[in-house]
Design a protein around this motif. Structure first.
Motif, short mmCIF file in Angstrom:
data_model
loop_
_atom_site.label_atom_id
_atom_site.label_comp_id
_atom_site.label_asym_id
_atom_site.label_seq_id
_atom_site.Cartn_x
_atom_site.Cartn_y
_atom_site.Cartn_z
N ASP A 119 0.23 3.98 1.66
CA ASP A 119 -0.01 4.84 2.82
C ASP A 119 0.98 4.64 3.96
O ASP A 119 0.76 5.17 5.06
CB ASP A 119 -1.44 4.66 3.33
N GLN A 155 1.69 1.88 5.57
CA GLN A 155 1.37 0.85 6.57
C GLN A 155 2.17 -0.42 6.38
O GLN A 155 2.11 -1.32 7.22
CB GLN A 155 -0.12 0.52 6.51
N ARG A 198 -3.92 9.89 6.76
CA ARG A 198 -5.16 10.34 6.11
C ARG A 198 -6.26 9.34 6.48
O ARG A 198 -5.99 8.22 6.84
CB ARG A 198 -4.98 10.43 4.60
N ASP A 201 0.82 -1.21 0.00
CA ASP A 201 0.00 0.00 0.00
C ASP A 201 0.86 1.26 0.00
O ASP A 201 1.99 1.25 0.50
CB ASP A 201 -0.93 0.02 1.22
MG LIG Z 1 -4.08 1.57 4.82
#
Ligand SMILES: [Mg+2]
Ligand SMILES: Nc1nc2c(ncn2[C@@H]2O[C@H](COP(=O)(O)OP(=O)(O)OP(=O)(O)O)[C@@H](O)[C@H]2O)c(=O)[nH]1
Length: 262
Positions: A86, A88, A202, A84
């Motif tokens: 983001d 993570q 986010r 991902d």
């Molecule tokens: Mg995520």
């Protein structure tokens, strides 16, 4: 072995440059699918050597992944790692995931968030556990962290049976591919990794109710078509042997969260 990393990205301006840069430390071919982000995601990647594929409209995570796989296959890769955008997933775990995949040839490798599970919001943990139960049933074996987007896929999954992933939309992708692969006796194995939830992240694109409902509907349709697949349920709850050849004890251990860090 030639490997590409495919990263779906929708509004990841805060994290994407860092994630891509760290990934490039391990893999040369990094493909980011920018799914019509309305923030600065594209600008963040201007100076990067990653391949950036831009969608003209937002098509969802599944379509983005499939576009990335098609590109990776056109480059003649043997396997694709997804992670991902983001932050993570730790790109630094890529070598471990590759090693793990090499030890389980031909299988899907899931970097499963089994360490430090309490870092995830309770609602998300519940949604994940709920999804794990259904997907394990429909796949016919116990799966830890069926929702993890950090995975190793042998390219054979897409070459011979590309329909393995057809019809999967949005967040249903990760579940559908496991079920379809299991029908073809391609199983997944889980490598425990940390659960990472950053402060100031986010808002999640995953809607716990809606997206979980979509997954459950897809799985329920699969189960109905197969007469509720009772053998799958008995294997998933470990009353029947694990088709991957794990002993019952091993299978339980491989599914449990790991409290202590190592
Ligand atoms: Mg995520
Ligand atoms: N291409 C594309 N990617 C998406 C879309 N929605 C989410 N993603 C990406 O899919 C990945 C996972 O999305 P998240 O919102 O973090 O969902 P999640 O990790 O399952 O949920 P959290 O645990 O709450 O973070 C991220 O890399 C997103 O950028 C989308 O509509 N299109």
């Amino acid at each position: 072995m030639k490997i590409a990393v495919v990263i779906p990205a929708y509004n990841e301006t805060k994290t994407i440059a860092d994630v891509v840069q760290r990934t490039l430390n391990f893999i040369d071919l990094v493909v980011v699918v920018n799914d019509c982000s309305v923030d600065d995601t594209a600008a963040q990647l201007q100076d990067s050597t990653a391949v950036v594929l831009n969608n003209e409209q937002n098509l969802g995570k599944a379509a983005a992944l499939i576009k990335g796989f098609e590109y990776a296959m056109s480059q003649g890769v043997d396997a694709v790692i997804t992670l991902d955008g983001d932050g993570q997933h730790k790109p630094e775990e890529i070598p471990r995931l590759i090693e793990f995949a090499a030890a389980n040839p031909g299988a899907i490798g899931i970097a499963a968030r089994r360490k430090n599970r309490s870092a995830a919001p309770p609602m998300r943990r519940f949604a994940n556990a709920f999804a794990d139960f259904w997907i394990s049933w429909a796949s016919g074996y116990p799966i830890a962290d069926s929702q993890s987007g950090f995975r190793f896929y042998p390219v054979v999954l897409f070459e011979s049976e590309f329909e393995v992933v057809s019809g999967a939309q949005g967040f249903v992708f990760e579940s559908k591919i496991l079920i379809e692969a299991a029908k073809r006796k391609i199983y997944s194995h889980s490598l425990p990794v940390d659960t990472i939830y950053r402060e100031n992240a986010r808002a999640s694109h995953y809607r716990p109710f809606n997206d979980t409902a979509k997954i459950v509907i897809m799985v329920a349709a699969q189960l109905f078509r197969r007469g509720m697949y009772p053998i799958g349920l008995l294997r998933a709850i470990r009353w029947l042997p694990d088709p991957r050849g794990y002993s019952a004890l091993e299978s339980v251990k491989k599914g449990r969260p790991i409290k202590k860090q190592n």
